[in-house]
Motif scaffolding. Sequence first.
Motif, PDB file in Angstrom:
ATOM      1  N   ASN A 125     -24.968  52.830  26.835  1.00  0.00           N
ATOM      2  CA  ASN A 125     -24.172  51.686  26.377  1.00  0.00           C
ATOM      3  C   ASN A 125     -23.282  51.153  27.501  1.00  0.00           C
ATOM      4  O   ASN A 125     -23.138  49.931  27.670  1.00  0.00           O
ATOM      5  CB  ASN A 125     -23.316  52.072  25.174  1.00  0.00           C
ATOM      6  CG  ASN A 125     -24.166  52.323  23.928  1.00  0.00           C
ATOM      7  OD1 ASN A 125     -25.263  51.805  23.810  1.00  0.00           O
ATOM      8  ND2 ASN A 125     -23.633  53.119  23.004  1.00  0.00           N
ATOM      9  N   ASP A 126     -22.676  52.069  28.260  1.00  0.00           N
ATOM     10  CA  ASP A 126     -21.835  51.656  29.388  1.00  0.00           C
ATOM     11  C   ASP A 126     -22.646  50.854  30.395  1.00  0.00           C
ATOM     12  O   ASP A 126     -22.180  49.833  30.919  1.00  0.00           O
ATOM     13  CB  ASP A 126     -21.232  52.885  30.084  1.00  0.00           C
ATOM     14  CG  ASP A 126     -20.179  53.585  29.241  1.00  0.00           C
ATOM     15  OD1 ASP A 126     -19.702  52.977  28.264  1.00  0.00           O
ATOM     16  OD2 ASP A 126     -19.858  54.745  29.555  1.00  0.00           O
ATOM     17  N   MET A 127     -23.862  51.308  30.688  1.00  0.00           N
ATOM     18  CA  MET A 127     -24.710  50.621  31.662  1.00  0.00           C
ATOM     19  C   MET A 127     -25.087  49.227  31.193  1.00  0.00           C
ATOM     20  O   MET A 127     -25.053  48.266  31.966  1.00  0.00           O
ATOM     21  CB  MET A 127     -25.976  51.442  31.911  1.00  0.00           C
ATOM     22  CG  MET A 127     -25.728  52.770  32.611  1.00  0.00           C
ATOM     23  SD  MET A 127     -27.212  53.795  32.665  1.00  0.00           S
ATOM     24  CE  MET A 127     -28.281  52.799  33.717  1.00  0.00           C
ATOM     25  N   CYS A 128     -25.442  49.129  29.900  1.00  0.00           N
ATOM     26  CA  CYS A 128     -25.851  47.829  29.382  1.00  0.00           C
ATOM     27  C   CYS A 128     -24.677  46.849  29.349  1.00  0.00           C
ATOM     28  O   CYS A 128     -24.836  45.653  29.609  1.00  0.00           O
ATOM     29  CB  CYS A 128     -26.462  47.987  27.993  1.00  0.00           C
ATOM     30  SG  CYS A 128     -28.062  48.837  28.006  1.00  0.00           S
ATOM     31  N   GLU A 129     -23.502  47.346  29.026  1.00  0.00           N
ATOM     32  CA  GLU A 129     -22.323  46.485  29.027  1.00  0.00           C
ATOM     33  C   GLU A 129     -21.942  46.063  30.441  1.00  0.00           C
ATOM     34  O   GLU A 129     -21.435  44.957  30.656  1.00  0.00           O
ATOM     35  CB  GLU A 129     -21.141  47.209  28.368  1.00  0.00           C
ATOM     36  CG  GLU A 129     -21.297  47.396  26.864  1.00  0.00           C
ATOM     37  CD  GLU A 129     -20.144  48.170  26.248  1.00  0.00           C
ATOM     38  OE1 GLU A 129     -19.170  48.442  26.996  1.00  0.00           O
ATOM     39  OE2 GLU A 129     -20.208  48.500  25.043  1.00  0.00           O
ATOM     40  N   GLY A 174     -24.120  45.795  32.940  1.00  0.00           N
ATOM     41  CA  GLY A 174     -25.222  45.098  33.593  1.00  0.00           C
ATOM     42  C   GLY A 174     -25.905  45.916  34.675  1.00  0.00           C
ATOM     43  O   GLY A 174     -26.553  45.359  35.571  1.00  0.00           O
ATOM     44  N   GLY A 175     -25.774  47.214  34.646  1.00  0.00           N
ATOM     45  CA  GLY A 175     -26.391  48.072  35.654  1.00  0.00           C
ATOM     46  C   GLY A 175     -25.650  49.390  35.746  1.00  0.00           C
ATOM     47  O   GLY A 175     -25.012  49.833  34.784  1.00  0.00           O
ATOM     48  N   LEU A 176     -25.728  50.020  36.906  1.00  0.00           N
ATOM     49  CA  LEU A 176     -25.037  51.287  37.102  1.00  0.00           C
ATOM     50  C   LEU A 176     -23.521  51.100  37.016  1.00  0.00           C
ATOM     51  O   LEU A 176     -22.984  50.074  37.429  1.00  0.00           O
ATOM     52  CB  LEU A 176     -25.408  51.885  38.457  1.00  0.00           C
ATOM     53  CG  LEU A 176     -26.882  52.294  38.622  1.00  0.00           C
ATOM     54  CD1 LEU A 176     -27.173  52.704  40.055  1.00  0.00           C
ATOM     55  CD2 LEU A 176     -27.230  53.421  37.661  1.00  0.00           C
ATOM     56  N   VAL A 177     -22.856  52.109  36.487  1.00  0.00           N
ATOM     57  CA  VAL A 177     -21.411  52.019  36.267  1.00  0.00           C
ATOM     58  C   VAL A 177     -20.632  52.786  37.321  1.00  0.00           C
ATOM     59  O   VAL A 177     -19.592  52.318  37.798  1.00  0.00           O
ATOM     60  CB  VAL A 177     -21.057  52.559  34.859  1.00  0.00           C
ATOM     61  CG1 VAL A 177     -19.556  52.526  34.626  1.00  0.00           C
ATOM     62  CG2 VAL A 177     -21.783  51.753  33.782  1.00  0.00           C
ATOM     63  N   ALA A 178     -21.105  53.961  37.681  1.00  0.00           N
ATOM     64  CA  ALA A 178     -20.390  54.798  38.643  1.00  0.00           C
ATOM     65  C   ALA A 178     -20.256  54.080  39.982  1.00  0.00           C
ATOM     66  O   ALA A 178     -21.176  53.378  40.426  1.00  0.00           O
ATOM     67  CB  ALA A 178     -21.129  56.121  38.833  1.00  0.00           C
ATOM     68  N   GLY A 179     -19.103  54.265  40.631  1.00  0.00           N
ATOM     69  CA  GLY A 179     -18.899  53.668  41.943  1.00  0.00           C
ATOM     70  C   GLY A 179     -19.795  54.310  42.988  1.00  0.00           C
ATOM     71  O   GLY A 179     -20.380  55.366  42.773  1.00  0.00           O
ATOM     72  N   ARG A 180     -19.907  53.653  44.146  1.00  0.00           N
ATOM     73  CA  ARG A 180     -20.740  54.196  45.219  1.00  0.00           C
ATOM     74  C   ARG A 180     -20.122  55.485  45.772  1.00  0.00           C
ATOM     75  O   ARG A 180     -18.903  55.656  45.762  1.00  0.00           O
ATOM     76  CB  ARG A 180     -20.891  53.168  46.336  1.00  0.00           C
ATOM     77  CG  ARG A 180     -21.678  51.932  45.917  1.00  0.00           C
ATOM     78  CD  ARG A 180     -21.815  50.944  47.069  1.00  0.00           C
ATOM     79  NE  ARG A 180     -22.561  49.771  46.671  1.00  0.00           N
ATOM     80  CZ  ARG A 180     -23.896  49.663  46.706  1.00  0.00           C
ATOM     81  NH1 ARG A 180     -24.615  50.700  47.132  1.00  0.00           N
ATOM     82  NH2 ARG A 180     -24.496  48.550  46.329  1.00  0.00           N
ATOM     83  N   ALA A 181     -20.990  56.354  46.277  1.00  0.00           N
ATOM     84  CA  ALA A 181     -20.534  57.656  46.772  1.00  0.00           C
ATOM     85  C   ALA A 181     -19.537  57.511  47.912  1.00  0.00           C
ATOM     86  O   ALA A 181     -18.611  58.329  48.055  1.00  0.00           O
ATOM     87  CB  ALA A 181     -21.728  58.493  47.216  1.00  0.00           C
TER      88      ALA A 181
END
Length: 636
Positions: free
Chosen positions: A620-624, A626-633
């Motif tokens: 659900n987080d991803m769909c809201e 529009g893609g990946l949610v986690a910040g870049r490494a």
Amino acid sequence: MMHSRKLILSLPRVLPAQQISPASVCFRGLATRAEAKTEKKDVPSEERKPVPSKSFVMNMFCGETVIDQLIPYPNYLTEDHTEVLHMLLDPTEKFFKDCNDPVKNDDEAVVAGDTLQGLRDMGAFGMQVPQEYGGLGLNNTQYARMVEIVGASDLGVGITLGAHQSIGFKGILIVGTPEQKAKYLPKVASGEHMAAFALTEPSSGSDASSIRSRAVPSEDGSHFILNGTKIWISNGSFAEIFTVFAKTPVKCPKTGDIKDKVTAFIVERSFGGLTHGAPEKKMGIKASNTAEVYFDNVKIPAENVLGGVGNGFKVAMEILNNGRFGMAAALSGSMRASILKAVDFATNREQFGSKIKTYGTIQEKLARMAMVHYATESLAFMISSNMDGGSKDYHLEAAISKVYASEAAWTVTDEAIQIMGGMGFMKETGLERVLRDLRIFRIFEGTNDILRLFVALTGMQYASTHLKVVQKAMYNPASNIGLLIGEGSKRAIRAIGLSNARPLPGVHSNLASQAADISKTVELFGSACEALLIKHRAEIIGQQFALNRIANSAIDIYTSAAVISRASKAIAAGSPTAQHEENIAKIFIDEACSRTRHNLKIVRSKDAMKRFDLMASISNDMCENGGLVAGRALGF
């Protein structure tokens, strides 16, 4: 013995996912039925009992092992059938070896004209059409054996043939009127006219209830006027005969209300108003033609209604369920060809001073490739034989064969490429083409995801009927004492950790341990399904994390049953390959039953349910977002 908790269950009415054309499926909306009011009175026996089924898979959901269609391994080929098949096999194999060029077909994205003409000359376009209409008149088992050859050679050609006869004109063959058969079958059987199946639309993929194509009857009732668009239609650019599905106004005989229902039509390109778009560019099966098809005020004679006005979904189900087993047969052929190349390479390739066939890593790959091929082939010919024996209870088995075969074929070909290393990656070996071609098979004829839900929900619905019988019997225990004692005893035995299961009958003693394991696993499976039904009732449809694991368990159990049946027959007959088949069966069944027990443990685990909730949250987080949610490494 029997707890008093009500077991009244009401599941949605489930229709199977259907093939529409490559890259699409038809899955009718799962409308929940209202719970029936149950009065506290004895119910007549004819109302108490669910409609009996000989389906092994259907009965698994009740924890029962029904072997009518399972053991002994079925074969309805007569001497005449076998003789005809032998007459066809050699020339067909020779044709695909010497006359068909799959590389050229793939490169040019079209089946060569001489190949099509050769197929016409062999009668390949009407393999199951009765001889009285100009076809070969093959039964399902003969047909399955023939499409194995096509699958081993060229899946692009296979789709061209399959879209034509497995679905394109199959409706005419199985539900057509005598007049429709006489008019259309001779020309489609000869290949003079190609056929196509048109259901999928831009707005209706898995939800066929959203079809917008519409056919309106004329005032005098002599014809229908069809308008609409269909997408991803195999043979769409050149087919002359189409099985088309469109909404039509239907008057309810009881209420007089007019409602839209889907109707199937036989549509000729020559009717006018039928056009097509440019061929689609695809990842694989490039040689097969796929195009959009447009209907602009197409005038269809009333006599071209197929299967009755308003019966379109039923017609689609009959067509697709009837032809689904053929996919397992074709992919069995594809796997056999890929395995042949992998074995040849492993036998001749030397690394580190030894042939790579001597290394355990390669040995395990080859052994597992052989096991899943054996299972696929066992499913294909068990189901085709059951159909030839007159069975109508094979729809779940056919769906499982499609899911299993499409995933097994992908794995086998991928592993063949891995065994061959860099050589496998090269176009020269042909495996990269096969892998591209195989990818669509997990999508069409019903996506594997939808078919898993179909298997799980249809089986659950059957099990819920059984539970309703028990619940109704409790209202009049004196009249149903035998049923209640039996059900209570089974639950009591399970409650103290014992089993009611008995080994599958008719299995060779060499496989006695595996026979016992399958029976016990079926019992555990039925118990898990019952627990889910009691817990979730009609809301079971929303428990897709659990349903997927139920479906995977059903797939593992049924494939194990098919394998043990076939291997047992080979051992009893003293087949030269009996020991090899026994080895395959023992490993396959042991591992499949182990996977099933693991999946059943998961669906009952509270911790697993929490993980499922977390996965839903992540999605659900991803769909809201529009893609990946986690910040870049790296933070940027």
